[in-house]
Design an enzyme around this catalytic site. Structure first.
Site, PDB file in Angstrom:
ATOM      1  N   TYR A 113      -6.008  -0.866  10.349  1.00  0.00           N
ATOM      2  CA  TYR A 113      -6.852  -1.186   9.188  1.00  0.00           C
ATOM      3  C   TYR A 113      -6.064  -1.913   8.100  1.00  0.00           C
ATOM      4  O   TYR A 113      -6.192  -1.601   6.924  1.00  0.00           O
ATOM      5  CB  TYR A 113      -7.506   0.087   8.620  1.00  0.00           C
ATOM      6  CG  TYR A 113      -8.360   0.836   9.612  1.00  0.00           C
ATOM      7  CD1 TYR A 113      -9.663   0.425   9.896  1.00  0.00           C
ATOM      8  CD2 TYR A 113      -7.863   1.948  10.293  1.00  0.00           C
ATOM      9  CE1 TYR A 113     -10.449   1.105  10.813  1.00  0.00           C
ATOM     10  CE2 TYR A 113      -8.645   2.635  11.217  1.00  0.00           C
ATOM     11  CZ  TYR A 113      -9.934   2.210  11.473  1.00  0.00           C
ATOM     12  OH  TYR A 113     -10.712   2.887  12.381  1.00  0.00           O
ATOM     13  N   HIS A 114      -5.283  -2.918   8.514  1.00  0.00           N
ATOM     14  CA  HIS A 114      -4.477  -3.681   7.565  1.00  0.00           C
ATOM     15  C   HIS A 114      -4.747  -5.186   7.656  1.00  0.00           C
ATOM     16  O   HIS A 114      -3.806  -5.984   7.724  1.00  0.00           O
ATOM     17  CB  HIS A 114      -2.984  -3.422   7.803  1.00  0.00           C
ATOM     18  CG  HIS A 114      -2.566  -2.003   7.616  1.00  0.00           C
ATOM     19  ND1 HIS A 114      -1.385  -1.497   8.144  1.00  0.00           N
ATOM     20  CD2 HIS A 114      -3.154  -0.963   6.961  1.00  0.00           C
ATOM     21  CE1 HIS A 114      -1.286  -0.220   7.820  1.00  0.00           C
ATOM     22  NE2 HIS A 114      -2.349   0.125   7.112  1.00  0.00           N
TER      23      HIS A 114
END
Length: 572
Positions: free
Chosen positions: A473-474
């Site tokens: 989730y980056h």
């Protein structure tokens, strides 16, 4: 009705947008409109406020855009999750609360690019400090009076944390007492954005709570931005949706786009700024053919290496419904207990090979075996290491599908597209097995549940990665800073070729940093806020920092690095 006017319009009340809204409205004569497509961050919603409940927001759509990628060609054509925060706080409202700044050489690497010379680590460090209040107190690396509350890990929380760190050291890797201090490389306790009373420290709490009472700040929630308005090459305002109604607001000074690595390029493209061919395909009038908008998309991919735990010390009982009311009551009344931690209290960064200049692998340790989004929990005592590579050479893109502001864009990360990706993941799995096999974990370590000890060959490991690796989730880097042909913004976030428009969020990173992205995003917003306000930059730090300089990845000796006089003489 006449359109309202503000000095600045900020699109997106996330990790960066809330910083800008707070800092700009410190000047009382400056008016700011802050637009957020999601809703409020309700103080009594345990899903966003309880650190241990971090998986819940990812399972619904109240706080999560729940984007999905196109079929990823190197990942068995899987459509993969791309969760992003929706609501005041943005992704700081739903993230894992790991406070990791990145490696000093990330920023020194940015500063090697033409025009970005004032983005060295020592230029950025004062802004990390400005943003932070760390419970262990201020020092050369940490702040003591900033809006972001950072909690350090305390000994005795769970014996698995200390055992996993010790196992990393026994395997020959460094120990570090501060992953955000002098030396990131090594294993140690992990800082977290959690308040002293056990609540999530999102930017809606730390920043926006300060600014909310100010009469010069207007916050509008459930406001989906349609497009940015231009007069020639100058941004003049924003059209946003309130229900089915279209509302126009004008900006006297600037429009500040802070919608993140997925939505910022999407909004630019919908406004006529982006690759000309893409825009013409959708009959969007071209304001500026800017080919880099939506390109250079990067992310961190990670795997879960899961093990049975022989002693009953894991968090498995907390997953059982019968135990959760007591956990919730203690957290609600006292701000303590299992509910008050995100349970990522230890981790590390290592180099897999001696010639890696800085860490290329990150570890998060977790005293339970479960997917990040709360699915696939192992029904027994267990623990796991999240492990993933930090600087994949693979690049993706964000591409508009339609002019409808409510339709998600086409997202493709091209995960695992390069040979280096495969080498690093094979190395990571084998090194993790060596670490878990160390004596420090003998009393806890049971059988390997995932990938499973029978998976040994390159082909078997590769098949596991294709089938099971997930996003960390980056997403980032899709509106990159710089001055090359594919750069979108300059070193102050100003969009090339246009006036009155900046992008300020993780999308402007030219290259992804080593670790979680919330802290770097807050830092860059703090730094650019000073430029917008016309303030002198904070004085460059003189703190030393560790550089491997070719030292062995295992058993490396510390080498201090301080700026040479010629470097220190550079000014912003």
């Amino acid at each position: 009705m006449a359109a309202k006017e503000y000095d600045y319009i900020i699109i997106g009340a996330g990790s960066a947008g809330n910083v800008l809204a707070t800092r700009l409205t410190e000047d009382r004569d400056v008016t700011v409109l802050l637009l957020e497509a999601g809703g409020p961050d309700y103080r009594f919603d345990f899903r966003t406020q309880m650190p241990a409940a971090l998986a819940y927001p990812l399972q619904g759509r109240r706080y999560n855009w729940a984007y999905e990628t196109d079929p990823e060609p190197f990942m068995n054509n899987r459509r993969m999750e791309c969760g992003r925060g929706k609501g005041l706080g943005g992704s700081s409202l739903i993230n894992g609360m790991c406070y990791i700044r990145g490696n000093a050489l990330d920023y020194d690497g940015w500063a090697e690019r033409k025009g970005l010379e004032n983005w060295t680590y020592l230029d950025c460090l004062p802004y990390f400090r400005k943003a932070e209040t760390r419970d262990a107190g201020a020092n050369d690396y940490h702040g003591g009076d900033g809006p972001v509350h950072v909690t350090t890990s305390k000994r005795g929380v769970n014996p698995l944390f200390e055992a996993m760190v010790e196992a990393g050291v026994q395997a020959g890797y460094p120990r570090t007492d501060d992953l955000n201090g002098y030396q990131q490389e090594g294993f140690g306790p992990m800082d977290r954005t959690v308040t002293a009373n056990g609540r999530r420290a999102s930017t809606a709490r730390g920043y926006l709570d300060q600014a909310r009472p100010r009469p010069n700040l207007t916050i509008v929630t459930y406001a989906t931005t349609d497009r940015i308005l231009f007069s020639g090459k100058r941004a003049q305002g924003v059209v946003y949706l309130d229900g089915q109604a279209q509302i126009t607001a004008h900006a006297r000074r600037e429009v500040l786009l802070c919608s993140g690595a997925i939505a910022s390029p999407q909004i630019l493209q919908r406004s006529g700024v982006g690759p000309g061919g893409w825009l013409r395909d959708l009959d969007i009038p071209v304001v500026l053919d800017l080919p880099g908008v939506g390109q250079n998309l990067q992310d961190h991919l990670e795997m879960y290496m899961q093990y049975e735990c022989k002693e009953p010390v894991s968090l498995y009982p907390a997953l059982l419904l019968r135990n959760q009311p007591a956990i919730g009551i203690e957290w609600m009344l006292k701000g303590t207990g299992i509910g008050a931690s995100n349970h990522f209290e230890a981790g590390g960064f290592i180099r897999t090979r001696d010639d890696d200049p800085w860490p290329n692998i990150q570890y998060h340790f977790l005293p339970v075996a479960i997917n990040y989004n709360g699915t696939n929990a192992i029904k027994m005592h267990g623990f796991q290491a999240h492990v993933g590579s930090m600087r994949s050479p693979s690049r993706g893109r964000v591409k508009l599908r339609s002019r409808d502001p409510r339709e998600h864009p086409s997202i493709l990360f091209n995960y695992m597209a390069e040979a280096l990706d495969w080498r690093e993941f094979r190395d990571a799995i084998r090194i993790t097995r060596e670490i878990i096999a160390q004596p420090a974990l003998d009393r806890f370590r049971g059988r390997e549940l995932s990938p499973g000890a029978e998976l040994q060959s390159d082909a078997q490991i590769d098949a596991f990665v294709r089938a099971r690796a997930e996003t960390a989730y980056h997403p980032s880097c899709s509106c990159a800073m710089g001055y090359d042909d594919m750069a979108v913004v300059d070193g102050e976030g100003r969009v090339h070729g246009l006036e009155g428009l900046r992008v300020v969020d993780a999308s402007i990173m030219p290259r992804i940093t080593t670790g979680n992205l919330n802290a770097p995003t807050i830092m860059l917003a703090e730094k650019i806020a000073d430029r917008i306000r016309g303030r002198a930059p904070l004085a460059r730090s003189t703190a030393p920092y560790y550089v491997a300089n070719g030292a062995p990845a295992r058993g490396a000796k510390h080498v201090e690095h301080a700026p040479a006089p010629s470097v220190a003489a550079h000014t912003h």
